[in-house]
Each structure stands twice: as C-alpha cells, then as structure tokens.
Design a protein around this motif. Structure first.
Motif, PDB file in Angstrom:
ATOM      1  N   VAL A  42      11.717   8.472   0.747  1.00  0.00           N
ATOM      2  CA  VAL A  42      12.331   7.725  -0.355  1.00  0.00           C
ATOM      3  C   VAL A  42      11.664   8.136  -1.670  1.00  0.00           C
ATOM      4  O   VAL A  42      10.435   8.248  -1.726  1.00  0.00           O
ATOM      5  CB  VAL A  42      12.182   6.208  -0.113  1.00  0.00           C
ATOM      6  CG1 VAL A  42      12.623   5.409  -1.334  1.00  0.00           C
ATOM      7  CG2 VAL A  42      12.974   5.789   1.121  1.00  0.00           C
ATOM      8  N   THR A  46      10.959   3.593  -6.377  1.00  0.00           N
ATOM      9  CA  THR A  46      12.027   2.815  -5.734  1.00  0.00           C
ATOM     10  C   THR A  46      11.563   1.372  -5.488  1.00  0.00           C
ATOM     11  O   THR A  46      10.388   1.108  -5.249  1.00  0.00           O
ATOM     12  CB  THR A  46      12.416   3.472  -4.396  1.00  0.00           C
ATOM     13  OG1 THR A  46      12.964   4.765  -4.670  1.00  0.00           O
ATOM     14  CG2 THR A  46      13.440   2.647  -3.638  1.00  0.00           C
ATOM     15  N   TRP A  48      11.455  -1.600  -2.958  1.00  0.00           N
ATOM     16  CA  TRP A  48      11.492  -1.722  -1.505  1.00  0.00           C
ATOM     17  C   TRP A  48      11.506  -3.188  -1.072  1.00  0.00           C
ATOM     18  O   TRP A  48      10.831  -4.022  -1.668  1.00  0.00           O
ATOM     19  CB  TRP A  48      10.249  -1.099  -0.871  1.00  0.00           C
ATOM     20  CG  TRP A  48      10.129   0.387  -0.930  1.00  0.00           C
ATOM     21  CD1 TRP A  48       9.902   1.161  -2.034  1.00  0.00           C
ATOM     22  CD2 TRP A  48      10.148   1.295   0.191  1.00  0.00           C
ATOM     23  NE1 TRP A  48       9.785   2.488  -1.682  1.00  0.00           N
ATOM     24  CE2 TRP A  48       9.929   2.600  -0.325  1.00  0.00           C
ATOM     25  CE3 TRP A  48      10.314   1.131   1.558  1.00  0.00           C
ATOM     26  CZ2 TRP A  48       9.873   3.725   0.491  1.00  0.00           C
ATOM     27  CZ3 TRP A  48      10.266   2.252   2.376  1.00  0.00           C
ATOM     28  CH2 TRP A  48      10.056   3.533   1.844  1.00  0.00           C
ATOM     29  N   ASP A  50      10.635  -5.095   2.620  1.00  0.00           N
ATOM     30  CA  ASP A  50      10.202  -5.002   4.014  1.00  0.00           C
ATOM     31  C   ASP A  50      10.551  -6.336   4.671  1.00  0.00           C
ATOM     32  O   ASP A  50       9.855  -7.342   4.486  1.00  0.00           O
ATOM     33  CB  ASP A  50       8.691  -4.744   4.065  1.00  0.00           C
ATOM     34  CG  ASP A  50       8.167  -4.597   5.489  1.00  0.00           C
ATOM     35  OD1 ASP A  50       8.982  -4.634   6.434  1.00  0.00           O
ATOM     36  OD2 ASP A  50       6.932  -4.452   5.647  1.00  0.00           O
ATOM     37  N   ILE A  62       3.750   1.570   2.663  1.00  0.00           N
ATOM     38  CA  ILE A  62       4.643   1.864   1.532  1.00  0.00           C
ATOM     39  C   ILE A  62       3.854   1.893   0.231  1.00  0.00           C
ATOM     40  O   ILE A  62       3.984   2.816  -0.583  1.00  0.00           O
ATOM     41  CB  ILE A  62       5.773   0.818   1.460  1.00  0.00           C
ATOM     42  CG1 ILE A  62       6.682   0.920   2.685  1.00  0.00           C
ATOM     43  CG2 ILE A  62       6.587   0.991   0.179  1.00  0.00           C
ATOM     44  CD1 ILE A  62       7.571  -0.290   2.881  1.00  0.00           C
ATOM     45  N   PRO A  68       6.012   3.085  -4.793  1.00  0.00           N
ATOM     46  CA  PRO A  68       7.158   2.226  -5.121  1.00  0.00           C
ATOM     47  C   PRO A  68       6.994   1.578  -6.499  1.00  0.00           C
ATOM     48  O   PRO A  68       5.871   1.438  -6.998  1.00  0.00           O
ATOM     49  CB  PRO A  68       7.099   1.158  -4.023  1.00  0.00           C
ATOM     50  CG  PRO A  68       5.624   1.037  -3.740  1.00  0.00           C
ATOM     51  CD  PRO A  68       5.080   2.433  -3.845  1.00  0.00           C
ATOM     52  N   VAL A  71       7.374  -3.747  -4.128  1.00  0.00           N
ATOM     53  CA  VAL A  71       7.536  -4.004  -2.700  1.00  0.00           C
ATOM     54  C   VAL A  71       7.497  -5.507  -2.485  1.00  0.00           C
ATOM     55  O   VAL A  71       6.576  -6.181  -2.956  1.00  0.00           O
ATOM     56  CB  VAL A  71       6.426  -3.360  -1.844  1.00  0.00           C
ATOM     57  CG1 VAL A  71       6.723  -3.578  -0.353  1.00  0.00           C
ATOM     58  CG2 VAL A  71       6.293  -1.879  -2.133  1.00  0.00           C
ATOM     59  N   ALA A 105      15.456   0.662  -1.152  1.00  0.00           N
ATOM     60  CA  ALA A 105      15.070   0.899   0.245  1.00  0.00           C
ATOM     61  C   ALA A 105      14.853  -0.456   0.906  1.00  0.00           C
ATOM     62  O   ALA A 105      14.112  -1.294   0.388  1.00  0.00           O
ATOM     63  CB  ALA A 105      13.801   1.737   0.332  1.00  0.00           C
TER      64      ALA A 105
END
Length: 263
Positions: A42, A46, A48, A50, A62, A68, A71, A105
């Motif tokens: 990815v 981005t 994310w 989870d 991650i 990222p 997250v 993601a």
C-alpha cells in the motif's frame, strides 16, 4: 452478572486479556503481519483501518513499515485495545461507526473467523473503503497449517470425540471461503496466498502453558474440562510433539491471506 470486561465470541471463546493472548498466538502474528503488509504494498501516506485489531500486532506493523497517514484499530475487547499502539475504536467489525469510503486500506488480522457474520464484516470493510482501496485479511489455516493448534485438537479429539475442532468450525479459513466472501462484498482483483512462519518453542512448558490462559478457542475449551481430561491431553502432546536435539519443539504456522480492491 457477567463481567462486562470479558468478551466472548459466538462460540463462547474468551477474548479479553491481552497478555494471555500474546503468549498463545499473538506472538506468532507479528511475523505473519510483516509479510502480509509487504505483500499489500500500500502506498505511503494512506489512511488505514485495522478491523478486529486485537492487541495490535498488525496495527504496529503498519505503523512501523507502511508510513501511513493514519491508523485506526477497531476491536470489541477493551482489554485488547489497551495494548494497541494507535488510535482505537471500541466497535464491532460488522457495524463500524465510520464514514463510507473513508480509508485507503482496510485490513483485518486473525479476526474474521470469530465474527458471528463474516460476510457482514467484509461488507462493512468494503463500505468504508474508498474506491480503489485495498481490502485485505489473513486467518490461520486451522485445518492443516496451524500446527500448534492442529496438534492440540488431534490430541483433544482422542480424549473427547466431541471436542469442537477449529478445522470444522471456521470454513472461511480457507482460500475458497475468503475469495467467496470478498467477491460477494463486490470487491475485485481478488488474490489469495499462504503465509508460513516457523513457531519454535524452547521446551514443552512454553508450548503448553499458553493453553492454560483461557484466551481463544482451544484454551477456552481446555478450561471447561476436568483436571483428568486436561492431563490426558497434556500427556498425549508431551509424548508426541517433535523435538530437536536441544529439546526445542519446532513447528510451523500457516495463515491464508486475501486481498482485493474496492470499486
């Protein structure tokens, strides 16, 4: 009254104490998570999610390796969320209180099979994923590849033929089950793969003691047995597990992973 801090899934398995889960299977999730994140590739920056983040093995991976912009870890267990190294949300993976198309993601590690309705959870993953976003998950191969559990259930079934073998409980933990769930949710460019890691225990106690922690399907089942039945399973395992010359027990663990793209 039931303890409000103890979470049980649809099968009665207990999920609440992060340290006990770590000793059982959490420690083995990290190398799987590392390969999983590499496979997804990815882009940096981005956002994310989870979903079903547990104690944060995948979340931490991650943060450490995917650069990222954000997250969020979501899980129903407050006890697990205390260990997650990111922003957290106490939420059901099948009913996420998050905006549609808000993440680049959406991932889930070792959790999807414990959701009462996995299809509903994957539909939620697809809903909160932005167009073109990666939606991915991995689950243990309970039927054959997760040897530390397979060895346990084989011994348990000899002692108790009614033991709830995870191989039959979790049909989604196979490539065809994952692929079907992703396709039903409207995801495309779907791929699956196996991720296999070594799980080496320095001695039998390191293998056996986590089964006494009560966290997860096998430990929760074991806790319900009489001391005689527990001892019979233990004796079978101690006599048959493969040993290296130094006494270590060298097994492997395989997870099935799936990824797809949101439309």
């Amino acid at each position: 009254m039931a303890n409000p801090h103890i979470l049980r899934d649809m099968t009665g398995d207990v999920w609440a104490v992060g340290s006990a889960y770590e000793a059982y299977v959490g420690r083995w999730s990290r190398p799987v998570a590392a390969e999983f994140v590499r496979w997804l590739a990815v882009p940096a920056g981005t956002r994310w999610l989870d979903a079903g983040c547990g104690t944060g093995a995948l979340t931490g991976t991650i943060l450490a390796s995917a650069a990222p912009s954000l997250v969020i870890g979501a899980d129903l267990s407050p006890g697990f969320l205390r260990s997650v190294p990111a922003a957290v949300l106490n939420a059901d993976a099948a009913a996420l209180p998050l905006a549609t198309a808000s993440f680049g993601a959406v991932v889930s590690g070792l959790a999807l099979n414990f959701v009462p309705d996995p299809a509903a959870a994957v539909a939620e993953f697809a809903r909160v994923a932005a167009p073109g976003a990666t939606v991915a998950s991995y689950v243990w191969d309970y039927a054959d590849g997760m040897q530390l559990m397979r060895q346990f259930w084989d011994a348990a079934l000899e002692v108790d033929p009614a033991a709830p073998d995870e191989a039959t409980r979790f049909p989604i933990c196979r490539p065809d089950g994952l692929r079907s769930a992703w396709a039903t949710a409207g995801l495309h460019a779907i791929e699956t793969r196996a991720i296999t890691i070594p799980t080496v225990f320095p001695d039998f106690d390191d293998y056996w003691q986590p089964f006494l922690g009560g966290q997860g399907a096998a430990p929760a089942y074991l806790a319900r047995l009489s001391p005689d039945h527990q001892g019979a399973i233990r004796d079978r395992l101690e006599s048959r597990l493969p040993r290296r010359p130094d006494g270590a027990i060298a097994l492997t663990a395989t997870a099935w992973a799936v990824r797809g793209l949101a439309r």
